[in-house]
Design a protein around this motif. Structure first.
Motif, PDB file in Angstrom:
ATOM      1  N   PHE A 674      -2.940   4.425  -2.942  1.00 33.62           N
ATOM      2  CA  PHE A 674      -1.468   3.004  -3.788  1.00 33.62           C
ATOM      3  C   PHE A 674      -1.724   3.544  -5.108  1.00 33.62           C
ATOM      4  O   PHE A 674      -0.029   3.488  -5.892  1.00 33.62           O
ATOM      5  CB  PHE A 674      -1.841   2.105  -2.903  1.00 33.62           C
ATOM      6  CG  PHE A 674      -1.137   0.716  -4.272  1.00 33.62           C
ATOM      7  CD1 PHE A 674      -0.535   0.566  -2.994  1.00 33.62           C
ATOM      8  CD2 PHE A 674      -1.729  -0.081  -5.180  1.00 33.62           C
ATOM      9  CE1 PHE A 674       1.177  -0.405  -3.400  1.00 33.62           C
ATOM     10  CE2 PHE A 674      -0.433  -0.285  -5.060  1.00 33.62           C
ATOM     11  CZ  PHE A 674       0.866  -0.814  -4.624  1.00 33.62           C
ATOM     12  N   LEU A 675      -2.309   3.354  -6.168  1.00 36.11           N
ATOM     13  CA  LEU A 675      -2.518   3.189  -7.927  1.00 36.11           C
ATOM     14  C   LEU A 675      -2.270   4.636  -8.394  1.00 36.11           C
ATOM     15  O   LEU A 675      -0.928   4.976  -9.108  1.00 36.11           O
ATOM     16  CB  LEU A 675      -3.329   3.014  -8.573  1.00 36.11           C
ATOM     17  CG  LEU A 675      -3.734   1.578  -8.538  1.00 36.11           C
ATOM     18  CD1 LEU A 675      -5.901   1.593  -8.549  1.00 36.11           C
ATOM     19  CD2 LEU A 675      -3.088   0.858  -8.972  1.00 36.11           C
ATOM     20  N   ASN A 676      -1.818   5.810  -7.087  1.00 33.43           N
ATOM     21  CA  ASN A 676      -2.185   6.877  -7.658  1.00 33.43           C
ATOM     22  C   ASN A 676       0.207   7.474  -7.397  1.00 33.43           C
ATOM     23  O   ASN A 676       0.696   7.556  -8.612  1.00 33.43           O
ATOM     24  CB  ASN A 676      -2.114   8.277  -6.696  1.00 33.43           C
ATOM     25  CG  ASN A 676      -4.201   8.726  -7.276  1.00 33.43           C
ATOM     26  OD1 ASN A 676      -4.209   8.512  -8.612  1.00 33.43           O
ATOM     27  ND2 ASN A 676      -4.343   9.297  -6.791  1.00 33.43           N
ATOM     28  N   LYS A 680       2.986   7.471 -10.266  1.00 33.14           N
ATOM     29  CA  LYS A 680       4.116   8.951 -10.685  1.00 33.14           C
ATOM     30  C   LYS A 680       5.256   7.938 -10.211  1.00 33.14           C
ATOM     31  O   LYS A 680       6.189   8.923 -10.996  1.00 33.14           O
ATOM     32  CB  LYS A 680       4.008   9.096  -9.059  1.00 33.14           C
ATOM     33  CG  LYS A 680       2.424  10.587  -8.806  1.00 33.14           C
ATOM     34  CD  LYS A 680       2.456  11.125  -7.021  1.00 33.14           C
ATOM     35  CE  LYS A 680       0.758  11.616  -7.079  1.00 33.14           C
ATOM     36  NZ  LYS A 680       1.073  13.122  -5.560  1.00 33.14           N
ATOM     37  N   ILE A 681       5.911   6.818  -9.541  1.00 32.76           N
ATOM     38  CA  ILE A 681       6.742   6.879 -10.334  1.00 32.76           C
ATOM     39  C   ILE A 681       7.104   5.673 -11.203  1.00 32.76           C
ATOM     40  O   ILE A 681       8.096   5.780 -11.736  1.00 32.76           O
ATOM     41  CB  ILE A 681       7.014   4.964  -9.213  1.00 32.76           C
ATOM     42  CG1 ILE A 681       6.893   5.393  -7.019  1.00 32.76           C
ATOM     43  CG2 ILE A 681       7.750   4.409  -9.325  1.00 32.76           C
ATOM     44  CD1 ILE A 681       8.209   6.309  -7.254  1.00 32.76           C
ATOM     45  N   THR A 682       6.601   5.351 -11.671  1.00 35.87           N
ATOM     46  CA  THR A 682       6.284   5.008 -13.035  1.00 35.87           C
ATOM     47  C   THR A 682       6.676   5.455 -14.113  1.00 35.87           C
ATOM     48  O   THR A 682       7.409   5.439 -15.143  1.00 35.87           O
ATOM     49  CB  THR A 682       4.343   3.960 -13.086  1.00 35.87           C
ATOM     50  OG1 THR A 682       4.938   3.255 -13.123  1.00 35.87           O
ATOM     51  CG2 THR A 682       4.873   3.402 -14.598  1.00 35.87           C
ATOM     52  N   ALA A 683       6.343   7.359 -14.014  1.00 35.68           N
ATOM     53  CA  ALA A 683       6.310   8.028 -14.930  1.00 35.68           C
ATOM     54  C   ALA A 683       8.052   8.525 -14.525  1.00 35.68           C
ATOM     55  O   ALA A 683       7.720   8.827 -16.025  1.00 35.68           O
ATOM     56  CB  ALA A 683       5.537   9.140 -14.729  1.00 35.68           C
ATOM     57  N   LYS A 684       8.646   8.398 -14.218  1.00 32.28           N
ATOM     58  CA  LYS A 684       9.510   8.457 -13.969  1.00 32.28           C
ATOM     59  C   LYS A 684      10.993   7.286 -13.885  1.00 32.28           C
ATOM     60  O   LYS A 684      12.308   7.542 -13.434  1.00 32.28           O
ATOM     61  CB  LYS A 684       9.721  10.141 -12.361  1.00 32.28           C
ATOM     62  CG  LYS A 684       9.756   9.129 -11.179  1.00 32.28           C
ATOM     63  CD  LYS A 684       9.838  10.722 -10.233  1.00 32.28           C
ATOM     64  CE  LYS A 684       9.058  10.013  -8.800  1.00 32.28           C
ATOM     65  NZ  LYS A 684       9.342  10.396  -7.546  1.00 32.28           N
ATOM     66  N   ALA A 685      10.601   6.542 -13.790  1.00 35.63           N
ATOM     67  CA  ALA A 685      11.344   4.922 -13.213  1.00 35.63           C
ATOM     68  C   ALA A 685      11.842   5.082 -14.841  1.00 35.63           C
ATOM     69  O   ALA A 685      13.036   3.785 -14.705  1.00 35.63           O
ATOM     70  CB  ALA A 685      10.407   3.677 -12.434  1.00 35.63           C
ATOM     71  N   GLU A 686      11.778   5.096 -16.130  1.00 31.23           N
ATOM     72  CA  GLU A 686      12.173   4.789 -16.990  1.00 31.23           C
ATOM     73  C   GLU A 686      13.918   3.981 -17.201  1.00 31.23           C
ATOM     74  O   GLU A 686      14.458   3.275 -17.345  1.00 31.23           O
ATOM     75  CB  GLU A 686      12.545   5.559 -18.487  1.00 31.23           C
ATOM     76  CG  GLU A 686      12.235   5.077 -19.870  1.00 31.23           C
ATOM     77  CD  GLU A 686      12.501   5.634 -20.640  1.00 31.23           C
ATOM     78  OE1 GLU A 686      12.693   5.917 -22.035  1.00 31.23           O
ATOM     79  OE2 GLU A 686      11.207   6.264 -20.598  1.00 31.23           O
ATOM     80  N   LEU A 718      -6.459   0.242 -14.763  1.00 33.54           N
ATOM     81  CA  LEU A 718      -6.623  -0.848 -13.508  1.00 33.54           C
ATOM     82  C   LEU A 718      -7.887   0.196 -12.909  1.00 33.54           C
ATOM     83  O   LEU A 718      -8.752  -0.875 -12.214  1.00 33.54           O
ATOM     84  CB  LEU A 718      -5.233  -0.819 -12.838  1.00 33.54           C
ATOM     85  CG  LEU A 718      -5.223  -1.703 -11.483  1.00 33.54           C
ATOM     86  CD1 LEU A 718      -5.898  -3.308 -12.432  1.00 33.54           C
ATOM     87  CD2 LEU A 718      -3.980  -1.709 -10.701  1.00 33.54           C
ATOM     88  N   PRO A 719      -8.258   1.510 -13.046  1.00 33.39           N
ATOM     89  CA  PRO A 719      -9.050   1.888 -12.465  1.00 33.39           C
ATOM     90  C   PRO A 719     -11.135   1.137 -12.816  1.00 33.39           C
ATOM     91  O   PRO A 719     -11.548   1.021 -11.802  1.00 33.39           O
ATOM     92  CB  PRO A 719      -9.168   3.595 -12.003  1.00 33.39           C
ATOM     93  CG  PRO A 719      -7.278   3.368 -12.370  1.00 33.39           C
ATOM     94  CD  PRO A 719      -7.288   2.453 -13.134  1.00 33.39           C
ATOM     95  N   LYS A 720     -11.214   1.133 -14.230  1.00 32.26           N
ATOM     96  CA  LYS A 720     -12.257   0.652 -14.446  1.00 32.26           C
ATOM     97  C   LYS A 720     -11.953  -0.446 -14.338  1.00 32.26           C
ATOM     98  O   LYS A 720     -12.900  -1.173 -13.981  1.00 32.26           O
ATOM     99  CB  LYS A 720     -11.594   1.213 -16.115  1.00 32.26           C
ATOM    100  CG  LYS A 720     -13.204   0.779 -17.163  1.00 32.26           C
ATOM    101  CD  LYS A 720     -12.854   1.385 -18.511  1.00 32.26           C
ATOM    102  CE  LYS A 720     -13.218   1.146 -19.400  1.00 32.26           C
ATOM    103  NZ  LYS A 720     -13.729   1.354 -20.930  1.00 32.26           N
TER     104      LYS A 720
END
Length: 777
Positions: A674-676, A680-686, A718-720
């Motif tokens: 889910f986080l991955n 990915k969405i965050t990287a291209k959502a600007e 978040l993962p950490k």
């Protein structure tokens, strides 16, 4: 009826004049029969015989109270008089410390400014013909099956402007009962109708109606059902073939398909088929038959395939008109099922926010960004309509809520105050500090219910706290059931003078008062109403049908609901938002025949300096909302960050990735996956997130891209953090086991100390217990 209303209003004005001349002594505000006749003659310029007939008619309707052989009061002033002198026991100190009466006229728009056929000037002939058939009410009874004879100037301007659609949004402001619903609903229906006539059968929602209260949503739903029934009957007979206008409600109460129970009530809705022409229609219910779920009338058996009743049907078939609320929308937009599987909001044409003044402060900021997210989901530019009676500064409010430029992007259509008068009597009451305001409220409820029992006039009492609501209702029950109140108020041996404010027997008409049975019957006409009360739809229906007399309610009945018999309003305390005052008072005096456009509004002030201020400044209480700004928290960082994250979830859902918002979105299995997907969405959502940025007043805005960068950093950490939480959870489990083991050891040590009678061992066990309580209380 207009003559009767004018005559009645003239009597109230004469009483008010006497009240002021006598230095605000309400006991002096009564009229003699000759004064009454003279007042009616002066007002209507009629002869004595006609004046006497009008007075006789007012008396038969229950609007006149005789206070002796030659003394009368209007019902509303008489009730105000007795409330001003409320006591629990005859001869005891009255509960109100001080009261003020303030009478004013409020305008009711005239719906004869424009004839119905003026719509033909800007509608195509085939569209106008159907609209007239469905909505027009011919005074001669020859044409049309609707209820509209004409339009106010405000309505006509609004309909024409919205159909022209040369702006991005329209702001409609008119008083309560000013016809705002038709002002936005008729353009919406015309928009849908024109698509049907062109043979367009796109599977999309055309109009989204957003309501802030479920009671208002339900009230409007029933009205719209009646209109759509006439449209669909027309299509069935005259064509176009297979055309029908569909409708649905999607909110927290809308069931999933698997949870639909056959025979269960459908939203408390009334059948538009057998409920036409003023008849009491049957209740609509779900029915399962032949593997299908439909809506059917429990009375006439009519089936309505154009009403969509459960979630999957609404999302798949997409009704032409969908009713919902902003909280439901916030849950729907990030859902994969809604966004990807069904594309529910794609090609949305029109959004209406009724009672828009509610969307202020933090809620207003959330609604601003929610509308931006909804527009992105629609992949279109839906027209937006805001409607309210109490938007104090509509230009500033709409600019901040919609992020649009005044005049350039949106137009404000305001109602000019002309037309008939509604007479509103404000009784502002300060409770004696040595007495309980709760007692005043339950006595008020019993008085209002008594008036309903004998004179069939309804009341609503507003209390903002559910806890206080139930406490008051309990006190009413005890007073009526166990002490048989209001029996003393009908005891002629105790109170024989009709001018005595303790006497309620002057309200008695055809029915007698039985000291045992009548108090119970009076109590049975009182009900509670709030958002989560059981059988809410049944209570509302019984109140509309005139089977109940008094509703003690929270703000759930404050907005837009039309109850034609309500003429008395109680407001307990000053509401947090002053615009609630005119909204609540606007529930009463709406029907000419039932109420003569007259309202008594009792405002009970509690013993705080802030509330008592309004006893001497009634204008600030009644008109105060007009001078205040309506804040919209669009610059709040937390609000914008929430919607930036929600927009990422919306985008994720649109790409077909599971967001686990709704059941059909899939079961949560892997947090890493889910986080991955989210990263990915965050990287291209600007570019998408930038659409949340302000178009107006840009310098005051928080840049969404900066918030996006903050979100990226948070998501990276978040993962950490999750690993740390897992370790902490493991430590907590081990610690729990250790504590449990020590507890067992301490118990055994205590028992061993008792057995060997060694106080030192027992003290050791006691110290262990004390230590355990400090660590794990």
């Amino acid at each position: 009826m207009k003559k009767l209303a004018l005559a009645y209003h003239s009597l109230i004005e004469r009483e008010y004049e006497k009240y002021r001349r006598s230095k605000e002594r309400i006991e002096e505000a009564y009229l003699t029969i000759p004064e009454t006749i003279d007042t009616i003659v002066s007002c209507l310029k009629c002869d004595l015989n006609e004046a006497r007939k009008l007075l006789d008619t007012l008396n038969k309707m229950g609007f006149i109270v005789f206070n002796g052989k030659d003394k009368i009061r209007s019902l509303h002033f008489d009730v105000a008089y007795r409330i001003s002198n409320l006591t629990v026991e005859y001869g005891s100190l009255r509960y109100p410390l001080e009261t003020k009466i303030y009478v004013r006229d409020e305008k009711i728009p005239s719906f004869t400014d424009h004839r119905f056929n003026e719509l033909a000037d800007f509608l195509p002939p085939e569209t106008y013909h159907i609209i007239k058939h469905v909505l027009y009410k011919d005074p001669k009874g020859i044409e049309g099956f609707g209820e509209i004879e004409g339009f106010s100037d405000f309505q006509f301007k609004a309909i024409k402007a919205i159909l022209k659609a040369d702006k991005k949004a329209y702001i409609l402001t008119a008083p309560t009962s000013g016809g705002k619903t038709y002002a936005f609903l008729i353009p919406a229906l015309i928009l849908i109708l024109q698509d049907k006539l062109k043979g367009k059968n796109e599977n999309n929602i055309k109009v989204l109606l957003i309501y802030p209260r479920k009671s208002l949503e339900r009230d409007q739903f029933n009205k719209i059902l009646a209109i759509l029934y006439r449209f669909n009957q027309y299509f069935k007979i005259f064509g176009p073939k297979n055309a029908k206008i569909t409708i649905g409600i999607d909110d927290g109460e809308t069931p999933w398909k698997k949870k639909v129970e056959s025979g269960k009530s459908f939203r408390g809705a009334i059948c538009p088929a057998c409920g036409a022409d003023g008849k009491e229609g049957g209740e609509l219910k779900y029915i399962r038959a032949g593997g299908k779920i439909r809506i059917r009338c429990s009375n006439c058996g009519a089936i309505f395939d154009w009403i969509y009743g459960y979630r999957e049907e609404i999302w798949e078939k997409k009704p032409d008109i969908l009713l919902t609320n902003v909280w439901t929308l916030d849950w729907r937009l990030p859902s994969k099922t809604v966004q990807y599987d069904y594309e529910v909001f794609k090609d949305l044409r029109m959004i209406v926010l009724d009672e828009a003044h509610v969307y202020q402060s933090l809620l207003g900021g959330n609604v601003r960004y929610l509308l931006k997210r909804l527009e992105i989901s629609s992949k279109a530019k839906p027209l937006i309509v805001l409607s309210s009676a109490t938007i104090s500064k509509p230009k500033d409010f709409a600019r901040d809520l919609l992020d649009l430029e005044p005049n350039k992007d949106f137009t404000i259509i305001e109602s000019i105050e002309t037309g008939e008068n509604k007479k509103v009597i404000y009784l502002i009451l300060a409770v004696n500090p040595l007495r309980s305001w709760e007692t005043v409220v339950y006595e008020l409820a019993l008085l209002f219910s008594t008036i309903y029992y004998y004179r069939k006039m309804q009341s609503v009492i507003f209390i903002d706290s559910i806890r206080e609501l139930y406490r008051i209702f309990h006190q009413v029950r005890v007073a009526a059931i166990y002490y048989h109140e209001p029996k003393d108020h009908f005891n002629l041996k105790l109170v024989s003078d009709p001018l005595d404010p303790y006497a309620y027997w002057p309200y008695r008409r055809n029915l007698n008062f039985d000291p045992i049975r009548t108090p119970h019957q009076i109590f049975q006409k009182i009900r509670l109403h709030h958002a989560n009360i059981k059988d809410r739809e049944k209570i509302e229906k019984e109140f509309i049908d005139g089977k109940l007399g008094v509703l003690i309610s929270t703000s759930t009945l404050e907005l837009g609901v039309d109850y034609p018999n309500v003429t008395f309003i109680g407001i307990v305390g000053v509401p947090f938002m002053l615009e609630s005052i005119p909204q609540r008072i606007g529930r009463a005096g709406r029907n000419l025949e039932k109420t003569l456009h007259t309202t008594l509004a009792v405002v009970i002030l509690r013993n705080t300096p802030m509330e008592l201020y309004y006893l001497y400044n009634p204008e600030s209480l009644i008109e105060g909302f007009r001078n205040k700004d309506i804040p919209v928290a669009w610059k709040n960082t937390a609000v914008k960050r929430y919607h930036a994250f929600s927009l990422l979830m919306d985008e994720m859902a649109r790409e077909g990735k599971s967001t686990y918002i709704l059941g059909p979105d899939g079961r949560f299995s892997s947090l890493e996956e889910f986080l991955n997907d989210l990263m990915k969405i965050t990287a291209k959502a600007e570019s998408v997130v930038s659409k949340l940025n302000a178009k107006v007043r840009r310098k005051e805005d928080i840049n969404a891209q900066l918030l996006l960068e903050e979100l990226k950093e948070e998501l990276k950490k978040l993962p950490k953090r999750i690993d740390e939480w897992k370790r902490l959870n493991e430590y907590a489990l081990v610690a729990g086991e250790v504590i449990s083991l020590i507890m067992k050891v301490a118990r055994r040590v205590w028992r061993f100390g008792e057995r060997i009678k060694d106080e030192e061992v027992k003290n050791l066990a006691r110290d262990l217990f004390i230590l355990l309580r400090r660590v794990y209380p």
